[in-house]
Scaffold this motif. Sequence first.
Motif, PDB file in Angstrom:
ATOM      1  N   GLY A  33      -5.026   3.060   4.666  1.00 29.29           N
ATOM      2  CA  GLY A  33      -5.027   1.956   5.617  1.00 29.29           C
ATOM      3  C   GLY A  33      -6.114   0.937   5.368  1.00 29.29           C
ATOM      4  O   GLY A  33      -6.488   0.194   6.286  1.00 29.29           O
ATOM      5  N   ASN A  34      -6.634   0.884   4.134  1.00 33.40           N
ATOM      6  CA  ASN A  34      -7.737  -0.048   3.852  1.00 33.40           C
ATOM      7  C   ASN A  34      -7.481  -0.924   2.627  1.00 33.40           C
ATOM      8  O   ASN A  34      -8.411  -1.576   2.136  1.00 33.40           O
ATOM      9  N   GLU A  35      -6.254  -0.948   2.129  1.00 31.08           N
ATOM     10  CA  GLU A  35      -5.989  -1.770   0.949  1.00 31.08           C
ATOM     11  C   GLU A  35      -6.330  -3.237   1.198  1.00 31.08           C
ATOM     12  O   GLU A  35      -6.852  -3.916   0.306  1.00 31.08           O
ATOM     13  N   ALA A  36      -6.055  -3.724   2.404  1.00 30.65           N
ATOM     14  CA  ALA A  36      -6.351  -5.128   2.711  1.00 30.65           C
ATOM     15  C   ALA A  36      -7.849  -5.397   2.660  1.00 30.65           C
ATOM     16  O   ALA A  36      -8.287  -6.420   2.107  1.00 30.65           O
ATOM     17  N   GLU A  37      -8.633  -4.488   3.211  1.00 26.78           N
ATOM     18  CA  GLU A  37     -10.089  -4.672   3.195  1.00 26.78           C
ATOM     19  C   GLU A  37     -10.659  -4.551   1.792  1.00 26.78           C
ATOM     20  O   GLU A  37     -11.574  -5.279   1.409  1.00 26.78           O
ATOM     21  N   VAL A  38     -10.101  -3.618   1.002  1.00 36.93           N
ATOM     22  CA  VAL A  38     -10.508  -3.515  -0.404  1.00 36.93           C
ATOM     23  C   VAL A  38     -10.194  -4.823  -1.117  1.00 36.93           C
ATOM     24  O   VAL A  38     -11.025  -5.356  -1.864  1.00 36.93           O
ATOM     25  N   GLY A  39      -9.004  -5.352  -0.864  1.00 38.09           N
ATOM     26  CA  GLY A  39      -8.623  -6.619  -1.480  1.00 38.09           C
ATOM     27  C   GLY A  39      -9.514  -7.766  -1.067  1.00 38.09           C
ATOM     28  O   GLY A  39      -9.872  -8.625  -1.890  1.00 38.09           O
ATOM     29  N   GLN A  40      -9.896  -7.794   0.196  1.00 36.72           N
ATOM     30  CA  GLN A  40     -10.785  -8.850   0.684  1.00 36.72           C
ATOM     31  C   GLN A  40     -12.156  -8.775   0.007  1.00 36.72           C
ATOM     32  O   GLN A  40     -12.743  -9.803  -0.346  1.00 36.72           O
ATOM     33  N   VAL A  58       4.927  -0.809  -3.389  1.00 45.74           N
ATOM     34  CA  VAL A  58       3.958  -1.209  -4.407  1.00 45.74           C
ATOM     35  C   VAL A  58       3.689  -2.705  -4.303  1.00 45.74           C
ATOM     36  O   VAL A  58       2.524  -3.154  -4.386  1.00 45.74           O
ATOM     37  N   HIS A  59       4.731  -3.494  -4.116  1.00 44.08           N
ATOM     38  CA  HIS A  59       4.542  -4.939  -3.928  1.00 44.08           C
ATOM     39  C   HIS A  59       3.687  -5.216  -2.691  1.00 44.08           C
ATOM     40  O   HIS A  59       2.843  -6.119  -2.700  1.00 44.08           O
ATOM     41  N   GLU A  60       3.895  -4.427  -1.642  1.00 48.87           N
ATOM     42  CA  GLU A  60       3.084  -4.592  -0.430  1.00 48.87           C
ATOM     43  C   GLU A  60       1.618  -4.252  -0.703  1.00 48.87           C
ATOM     44  O   GLU A  60       0.713  -4.957  -0.235  1.00 48.87           O
ATOM     45  N   SER A  61       1.392  -3.213  -1.470  1.00 52.29           N
ATOM     46  CA  SER A  61       0.017  -2.856  -1.832  1.00 52.29           C
ATOM     47  C   SER A  61      -0.642  -3.970  -2.624  1.00 52.29           C
ATOM     48  O   SER A  61      -1.803  -4.326  -2.387  1.00 52.29           O
ATOM     49  N   LEU A  62       0.087  -4.531  -3.570  1.00 57.71           N
ATOM     50  CA  LEU A  62      -0.457  -5.626  -4.383  1.00 57.71           C
ATOM     51  C   LEU A  62      -0.805  -6.827  -3.515  1.00 57.71           C
ATOM     52  O   LEU A  62      -1.845  -7.474  -3.714  1.00 57.71           O
ATOM     53  N   ALA A  63       0.046  -7.126  -2.537  1.00 60.89           N
ATOM     54  CA  ALA A  63      -0.222  -8.251  -1.646  1.00 60.89           C
ATOM     55  C   ALA A  63      -1.488  -8.003  -0.829  1.00 60.89           C
ATOM     56  O   ALA A  63      -2.322  -8.905  -0.661  1.00 60.89           O
ATOM     57  N   LYS A  64      -1.635  -6.790  -0.324  1.00 56.67           N
ATOM     58  CA  LYS A  64      -2.826  -6.453   0.450  1.00 56.67           C
ATOM     59  C   LYS A  64      -4.082  -6.514  -0.418  1.00 56.67           C
ATOM     60  O   LYS A  64      -5.142  -6.986   0.026  1.00 56.67           O
ATOM     61  N   LEU A  65      -3.973  -6.032  -1.639  1.00 60.40           N
ATOM     62  CA  LEU A  65      -5.114  -6.005  -2.551  1.00 60.40           C
ATOM     63  C   LEU A  65      -5.404  -7.387  -3.157  1.00 60.40           C
ATOM     64  O   LEU A  65      -6.440  -7.566  -3.801  1.00 60.40           O
ATOM     65  N   GLN A  66      -4.483  -8.317  -2.985  1.00 52.91           N
ATOM     66  CA  GLN A  66      -4.610  -9.686  -3.498  1.00 52.91           C
ATOM     67  C   GLN A  66      -4.749  -9.712  -5.018  1.00 52.91           C
ATOM     68  O   GLN A  66      -5.538 -10.473  -5.579  1.00 52.91           O
ATOM     69  N   ILE A  67      -3.963  -8.862  -5.673  1.00 48.41           N
ATOM     70  CA  ILE A  67      -3.951  -8.833  -7.142  1.00 48.41           C
ATOM     71  C   ILE A  67      -2.506  -8.848  -7.618  1.00 48.41           C
ATOM     72  O   ILE A  67      -1.592  -8.504  -6.876  1.00 48.41           O
ATOM     73  N   GLU A  68      -2.323  -9.251  -8.873  1.00 54.74           N
ATOM     74  CA  GLU A  68      -0.963  -9.345  -9.414  1.00 54.74           C
ATOM     75  C   GLU A  68      -0.479  -8.022  -9.983  1.00 54.74           C
ATOM     76  O   GLU A  68       0.726  -7.767 -10.027  1.00 54.74           O
TER      77      GLU A  68
END
Length: 268
Positions: free
Chosen positions: A41-48, A80-90
């Motif tokens: 539940g922290n992929e977005a924060e990791v991406g930020q 996986v696409h959702e994870s990439l979006a949260k992580l802000q990476i391609e």
Amino acid sequence: MNTVPKLGMGTFRLEGDVAFMAVKNALLAGYRHIDTAQIYGNEAEVGQAIAASTIARDELFITTKVWLENLSLERFLPSVHESLAKLQIESLDLLLIHWPDMSDDADMHQYLGELAKAKAQGLTRHIGVSNFTNAQLDEAISILGDGAIFTNQVEVHPYLQNRNVIAHCQSHGIQVTGYMPLAVGKVMSDTTLKTIANEHGVSVAEVVLAWQLQQGLVTIPSSTKPANLACNLRALDLLLSADNMAAIGQLDRGERIAAPDFSPLWDQ
């Protein structure tokens, strides 16, 4: 990044602003390998935190893991696409199956096929598994082929040394990544480890991480404190003696911390 940094930053149990600051501080300290997972539940924060840093993407090694509820054909690649979006990476550097499905809801041939598709589509550079037994790893190799599996991420610490799994992975040229290396802090009060730490003038954490590194493992300790993050990195410069390694080897007592009810039948 072409190679995986042997000492990474784990993010299990880190949430919200705590996760963001921990990863931000880890990157500032010099970490270039960050491990997360869909279920954390922290992929977005990791991406930020990654986005807020000035570190080039090709200097980082980013790992995430597909959760059990996303192993179906319908949900795997979208997740996986959702994870990439949260992580802000391609694309990822490493994508793992977090746990083998033991419920028969998902077929290994199917979800490993989706894992291979993720790599073929450029969503990740490497693929691997986590919490797989030796038998399950053999099955995965038979499905994906030799050389396809980059790592098996498993629990490893002085009280659960997982020697059979490590030896089996290494015999197949598969990197072992050890999680929970500090046994959620239990190692800090260990008399044997304290003695070795005092001998070298270092912390117990440095000793335990160096013990893993000297076995050829990748290790991913988690910490929220800048001082501890920096301390953990110093394990890269610590060389333990053969006697030190043997003494730590005697601490194994099969104490497994991560043992949810959906676990496989573990190797002993």
